[in-house]
Write an enzyme that holds these catalytic residues in place. Sequence first.
Site, PDB file in Angstrom:
ATOM      1  N   ASP A  20      42.192  30.097  43.905  1.00 35.39           N
ATOM      2  CA  ASP A  20      41.852  31.206  44.049  1.00 35.39           C
ATOM      3  C   ASP A  20      42.407  31.917  43.030  1.00 35.39           C
ATOM      4  O   ASP A  20      42.521  31.554  42.120  1.00 35.39           O
ATOM      5  CB  ASP A  20      42.922  31.975  45.317  1.00 35.39           C
ATOM      6  CG  ASP A  20      42.034  33.106  45.951  1.00 35.39           C
ATOM      7  OD1 ASP A  20      41.110  33.492  46.200  1.00 35.39           O
ATOM      8  OD2 ASP A  20      43.139  33.441  46.161  1.00 35.39           O
ATOM      9  N   ASP A  35      43.159  32.548  52.756  1.00 32.70           N
ATOM     10  CA  ASP A  35      42.920  30.451  52.525  1.00 32.70           C
ATOM     11  C   ASP A  35      43.631  29.989  52.868  1.00 32.70           C
ATOM     12  O   ASP A  35      43.329  28.565  52.527  1.00 32.70           O
ATOM     13  CB  ASP A  35      44.182  31.001  50.920  1.00 32.70           C
ATOM     14  CG  ASP A  35      42.699  32.082  49.563  1.00 32.70           C
ATOM     15  OD1 ASP A  35      42.299  31.953  49.695  1.00 32.70           O
ATOM     16  OD2 ASP A  35      44.515  32.295  48.667  1.00 32.70           O
ATOM     17  N   ASP A  69      46.711  32.308  48.386  1.00 34.06           N
ATOM     18  CA  ASP A  69      48.170  32.665  48.323  1.00 34.06           C
ATOM     19  C   ASP A  69      47.682  33.904  49.711  1.00 34.06           C
ATOM     20  O   ASP A  69      48.690  34.219  49.904  1.00 34.06           O
ATOM     21  CB  ASP A  69      48.105  33.458  47.167  1.00 34.06           C
ATOM     22  CG  ASP A  69      47.536  35.083  47.276  1.00 34.06           C
ATOM     23  OD1 ASP A  69      46.510  34.398  47.199  1.00 34.06           O
ATOM     24  OD2 ASP A  69      47.986  36.013  46.800  1.00 34.06           O
TER      25      ASP A  69
END
Length: 626
Positions: free
Chosen positions: A310, A506, A502
């Site tokens: 990410d 996600d 995080d």
Amino acid sequence: MARTLKLARRYWVVTLTVAIGALGIVLALAGAGAAVPWIFSGYALVVAAWQAVGMVRDILRGHWGLDILAITAIVATVLVGEYIAALLVVLMLTGGAALEDYANRRAKRELDALLTRSPQLAHRLDGDDLVDVHVDEVRPGDRLLVRPSEIVPVDGELHSAEAAFDESSLTGESVPAEKQRGDAVLSGSVNGQAAVEIVATATAGDSQYQQIVSLVAQAAESKAPVVRLADRYAVPFTVFSLALASVAWWVSGDPVRFAEVLVLATPCPLLIAAPVAFIGGMSRAARNGVIVKGGGVLELLARAKTAVFDKTGTLTHGAPKLVAIRPESGFSADELLGLVASAEQYSSHVLAASMIEAAKQQGLSLAEAEWAREAATNGVTAKLGDREVVVGKFAFVRAQAPEARRTAIAPGELAVYVAVDGRYAGALLASDRLRANAKTTLARLDELGVHDTMMLTGDAQATADHIAAELGITRVRADCLPGDKVREVAAVAARPVIMVGDGVNDAPVLAAADVGIAMGAKGATAASESASAVILVDDISRTAKAVEIGRDTVRIALQSIWIGIIVSVGLMIIAAFGVIPATIGALLQEVVDLIAILAALRAVGGRLDARGEDRAVASDSRVGVA
């Protein structure tokens, strides 16, 4: 003495076996040696029967284990009259299990520390009274007293003026965290030298420390695939051992030879090596700030081929910082920043904290507003002394200052526009900074065999491309929804695949990846719950460290398994020629057990981590890092 007695009680079967051996020595010295063979043989057969019951249950469940060799060795030595060897095989079995348990306790001490330190009581302030209550009775809003050097029982907000807390058990950082009134205080952190008051913001079950304890409990329960792989050696190893022992008996015509070979075939090293190595690897990971939820995760990390990241909060810090001030004529940079920060005190926007922090770092004093109002998602207007300041998006500011014009920004930057008393005053630029060690982390992953990297983000394409270009990532997917990320990870060909993220968004992709790694330093969110591993420190380099620990652990586990197999087979072949008596063979097998355990304990990794630190220091010195 007390510790010895505790160990004797914990491993009572070993204690009983030693006691039987001591009784035999006493009887022999007292002239009653004729009873010794019966005592030794009878006790050995009872243990064999006890082991046989468990073995049959395993076979009925479809699991063919290695106990058949040990049971056969005990029965064979009793039948050929080698009663001392029979007792030694029993000692080897019971002692091997005891050594495995002791080694596991040694390897898990970092993980167990989280559980044993879990606070049980809280000191609640009820008016002027101080009442000790169980931690589960604390509710958000309760005022709590935390005494010097005590563990904070629940997540809270500091009510005292200031304090320092040791958060090393949570974050790995050895420097105490300085807190001011209103700052968040994490459960599990240790208070400094002064008693402080906090206001609880969560129950014990929802607090940071209890979430980590829950993750640790999950980590301790699993069994890695490589451990089950060790069980698969049972059938070929058993067949080989029985065949070799039978050939030795047939060639020599001596049934004692059969017992001598099987004594050395007892497979304790095979059973012990892998579990000890994987528990040691999980302990090493915890010591390095990574909670791994199972030994199987370490094996997948060791074989990982692709790493997907990410962007926001993972490759970047996730909090935009001021990077430039562009005042218009009549305003200085400090004046503009001071006005913006003073107005942003009354805003809930994500950029507000960055502007206020930048002003404080410049030593600027912030003014209080006579009045302020926020237009959600657009900006804030504040009356500061005799000035009316408008801060926010371009359209919002231009409505107050028609001469406002857009300023040039680079990919990944955000602009905050300012008007003062209806006149355009300038713009401030903020950017989500790339983590300083993000690029070196990707390089280290490549060294460890994770050659393919990819970035998935919900941000705009231009911003994603800018960050990816800085890191050298060529595969980028922007404007992703959570479902898009899941589909992208499922389509990755080079597997196993690691996903690092995080945020709550996600969580689905972390659960879908072969190994999901959550950056959980700021709290055990849904991402942490769905991930296979959680990084407790706000440091992306721990991703590479986790892969390194996985590779080292699997290597050490397999090395330890093969050390046990090779040494045992070598001794069995020698014993087939009648060179090693059964009693000596049983003693030698104890040595093989010890070698396998010591080899597996290398996975705890103190020396491996020390060598890694030395390598990092040498690398930094070459690139001129002080």
